[in-house]
Design an enzyme around this catalytic site. Sequence first.
Site, short mmCIF file in Angstrom:
data_model
loop_
_atom_site.label_atom_id
_atom_site.label_comp_id
_atom_site.label_asym_id
_atom_site.label_seq_id
_atom_site.Cartn_x
_atom_site.Cartn_y
_atom_site.Cartn_z
N CYS A 68 5.42 15.03 -40.28
CA CYS A 68 5.56 16.01 -39.21
C CYS A 68 6.88 16.77 -39.35
O CYS A 68 7.95 16.16 -39.49
CB CYS A 68 5.52 15.31 -37.85
SG CYS A 68 5.73 16.43 -36.45
N CYS A 77 7.85 9.87 -32.23
CA CYS A 77 7.84 8.91 -33.35
C CYS A 77 9.28 8.61 -33.76
O CYS A 77 10.15 9.47 -33.67
CB CYS A 77 7.11 9.48 -34.57
SG CYS A 77 5.37 9.81 -34.32
N CYS A 157 1.14 18.14 -33.27
CA CYS A 157 1.52 16.72 -33.33
C CYS A 157 0.58 16.03 -34.29
O CYS A 157 -0.65 16.11 -34.15
CB CYS A 157 1.45 16.08 -31.95
SG CYS A 157 1.88 14.31 -31.98
N GLN A 269 -6.64 1.37 -24.30
CA GLN A 269 -5.80 1.21 -25.48
C GLN A 269 -5.66 2.55 -26.18
O GLN A 269 -6.64 3.27 -26.40
CB GLN A 269 -6.39 0.17 -26.42
CG GLN A 269 -6.44 -1.24 -25.84
CD GLN A 269 -5.06 -1.87 -25.71
OE1 GLN A 269 -4.06 -1.34 -26.20
NE2 GLN A 269 -5.00 -3.01 -25.03
N PHE A 298 -5.70 -9.80 -16.57
CA PHE A 298 -5.25 -8.44 -16.83
C PHE A 298 -6.36 -7.70 -17.58
O PHE A 298 -6.14 -7.08 -18.62
CB PHE A 298 -3.95 -8.41 -17.62
CG PHE A 298 -2.84 -9.25 -17.04
CD1 PHE A 298 -2.00 -8.75 -16.07
CD2 PHE A 298 -2.65 -10.56 -17.48
CE1 PHE A 298 -0.98 -9.53 -15.54
CE2 PHE A 298 -1.62 -11.35 -16.96
CZ PHE A 298 -0.79 -10.83 -15.98
N ASN A 303 -12.33 -4.29 -21.34
CA ASN A 303 -12.26 -4.08 -22.77
C ASN A 303 -12.58 -5.35 -23.56
O ASN A 303 -13.27 -5.31 -24.58
CB ASN A 303 -10.86 -3.57 -23.14
CG ASN A 303 -10.74 -3.11 -24.57
OD1 ASN A 303 -11.48 -2.26 -25.03
ND2 ASN A 303 -9.80 -3.70 -25.30
N GLU A 319 -7.88 -8.36 -12.43
CA GLU A 319 -7.05 -7.18 -12.63
C GLU A 319 -6.48 -6.75 -11.29
O GLU A 319 -7.11 -6.94 -10.24
CB GLU A 319 -7.91 -6.06 -13.23
CG GLU A 319 -7.34 -4.66 -13.19
CD GLU A 319 -6.07 -4.53 -14.01
OE1 GLU A 319 -5.13 -3.89 -13.50
OE2 GLU A 319 -6.02 -5.07 -15.14
N ASP A 367 -3.95 -10.43 -21.56
CA ASP A 367 -3.53 -9.14 -22.11
C ASP A 367 -2.63 -8.44 -21.09
O ASP A 367 -2.99 -7.40 -20.52
CB ASP A 367 -4.75 -8.28 -22.46
CG ASP A 367 -4.36 -6.96 -23.12
OD1 ASP A 367 -3.20 -6.83 -23.56
OD2 ASP A 367 -5.22 -6.06 -23.19
N CYS A 393 1.96 -6.54 -25.68
CA CYS A 393 2.55 -5.25 -26.05
C CYS A 393 4.08 -5.31 -26.05
O CYS A 393 4.74 -4.28 -26.17
CB CYS A 393 2.07 -4.15 -25.10
SG CYS A 393 2.54 -4.40 -23.37
#
Length: 436
Positions: A68, A77, A157, A269, A298, A303, A319, A367, A393
């Site tokens: 980029c 990034c 992008c 996600q 969660f 998903n 959740e 998660d 995460c």
Amino acid sequence: MKEFEAEITDLSHDGKGVARIDGKAVFVSGALLGEQVRLRIRKRHRNFDEAEVAELLTRSPHRVEPKCRHFGQCGGCSLQHLDAEAQIAVKQRALADNFARIGKVEPQSWLPPLTDEAWGYRRKGRLSVRAVAKKGRVLVGFREESNPRFVADIDQCEVVHPALGPKIGLLAELIGTMDAAADIAQIEFAAGDDTVALVFRHLQPLSERDRAALVGFGQRHGFAIYLQPGGISSVHPLWPEQPRLAFRIPAGADAGDVELEFQPLDFVQVNAGMNRRMLARALELLDPQPADRVLDLFCGLGNFTLPLARRVAEVAGVEGEHGLVARAADNAARNGIANARFHVANLFEDQRGAEWARQPWDKLLLDPPRAGADKVLDYLPHKATQRIVYVSCHPASLARDAGILVHRHGFRLVSAGVMDMFPHTAHVESIALFER
């Protein structure tokens, strides 16, 4: 600003090179581990300084040319200048360091890293909008790397969904022609398998001329257009009248696919390809059996819950957000899944009295968001739970919670590994298997 020569001895959690000058840490944008640089201090703090590379004196063998042209200016990034293999190694090392330092644990084996397409992967995100009088135009993009108060001046992008990434400049031009150019604060984007939605957050009511301009843009480029005049509940479609966002995920070779419908501001996600790979690995590690009862905490839109339901006797998803739970239940019904139940509960508060928390579960899937799941681990898992898969995460909260599971609950950290959910960034997504 002063310039210094220094060796880069580490990479920070956000992908900056780390040097030391007179014992003080200096975080250097654009520098890589092992490089010798001439750096320019751009901001001083009491305990550390921030700097940029003024001259590269010795080059890392892992340095590559960023794809980029906005890299270094745009803060979206931080690692495009590092080759893909080295990026993964940095993330794996960060996870291992957190396990050792915070959790005082080590996996019995390391899982091979999960990777997928590194470009055009981002199907969800938020673009900032700023009308800049000095430039006489509107900027649309992510925040600047050097100063997050400003919007980076970009026109495309490389990591955003390919239906939108090349058209960032067109979005800026569109808003620049609108009456409300100074009143649009941000644009959220969300891509399903067949539809890309743009949500325009506007601080004042839009004129009919502006509404027509947005509809025309959506029609020309194939985007669903939503407006957000207030809070999340104010989001509504402008064009078409009833857009549909959905994506399919595999439940396994012998179980068919599951389709999840979602709203444009729902959590999904970010990386669709990696989500499919992550789901396959989670199912492999959890090893669901036809008689199993599984608890998915969660759970979001379902998903993991709904693919699991195709393979086990019963699954319960929990959740904290009412809207996500309602849509998870709707998705279960739409897919003909009758053995999945969903519950609304704030998992950062004590829920040990809840009916779902008192039941025995054979297996547990976690998660959580960045804060982790330590509040849940005060009362779960019960002794009946023999296997846990933890999707994370944030490596620090996973490491802390791994320590709780191992040292307090008697689990073994069987395996762990990283998943490159956000290529070209320092973000570390990981997965871990615990067994009694």
